[in-house]
Design a protein around this motif. Structure first.
Motif, PDB file in Angstrom:
ATOM      1  N   ALA A  36     -69.031  -9.705  66.198  1.00  0.00           N
ATOM      2  CA  ALA A  36     -69.104  -9.477  64.753  1.00  0.00           C
ATOM      3  C   ALA A  36     -69.698  -8.110  64.423  1.00  0.00           C
ATOM      4  N   TYR A  95     -70.902 -15.665  65.471  1.00  0.00           N
ATOM      5  CA  TYR A  95     -69.970 -14.782  64.766  1.00  0.00           C
ATOM      6  C   TYR A  95     -70.055 -15.003  63.253  1.00  0.00           C
ATOM      7  N   ARG A  99     -71.450 -12.408  60.309  1.00  0.00           N
ATOM      8  CA  ARG A  99     -70.560 -11.949  59.238  1.00  0.00           C
ATOM      9  C   ARG A  99     -71.116 -12.295  57.853  1.00  0.00           C
ATOM     10  N   ARG A 102     -74.076  -9.932  57.089  1.00  0.00           N
ATOM     11  CA  ARG A 102     -73.592  -8.593  56.751  1.00  0.00           C
ATOM     12  C   ARG A 102     -72.935  -8.557  55.370  1.00  0.00           C
TER      13      ARG A 102
END
Length: 120
Positions: A36, A95, A99, A102
């Motif tokens: 990721a 993952y 994500r 972020r």
């Protein structure tokens, strides 16, 4: 021939299988985070290569037992626990969590992207 038995050499292939149970979820979670955070093919290649030996050897032991045919409920249990629970789910959690973090940082403007430091 080790320890007086002819089949003990095959036992060495099962050490990664035994180590995968306690450490595999952490390694797969870390590769999920790595995929990721870093673009490029190498994180994805290592995501496949890392569980190849432990999952491949254990799958071979499940599918080719000596003297008996594999039972369907054993195969389903193996797929659910060993493949999905220990290998795929931790990768998806690492993952997905990366994500989401972020995306939230980018929405708030907190600098979720990679920053470069310039200097001498």
């Amino acid at each position: 021939m080790m320890f007086g038995y002819g089949d003990d050499g095959w036992l060495l292939l099962f050490y990664p299988v035994l180590l995968w149970v306690p450490f595999g979820p952490f390694l797969m979670g870390a590769t999920g985070v790595w995929c990721a955070r870093r673009p490029g093919p190498w994180p994805w290649v290592w995501t496949v290569l890392l569980p190849l030996v432990p999952v491949g050897v254990s799958a071979t032991a499940m599918l080719l037992p000596r003297g008996q045919s594999p039972r369907t409920d054993d195969l389903v249990g193996y797929l659910l626990v060993y493949v999905l629970g220990i290998t795929v789910l931790p990768w998806l959690l690492g993952y997905g969590a990366t994500r989401v973090v972020r995306a939230v940082r980018a929405r708030r403007g907190g600098g979720g992207g990679v920053t470069e430091v310039s200097g001498p």
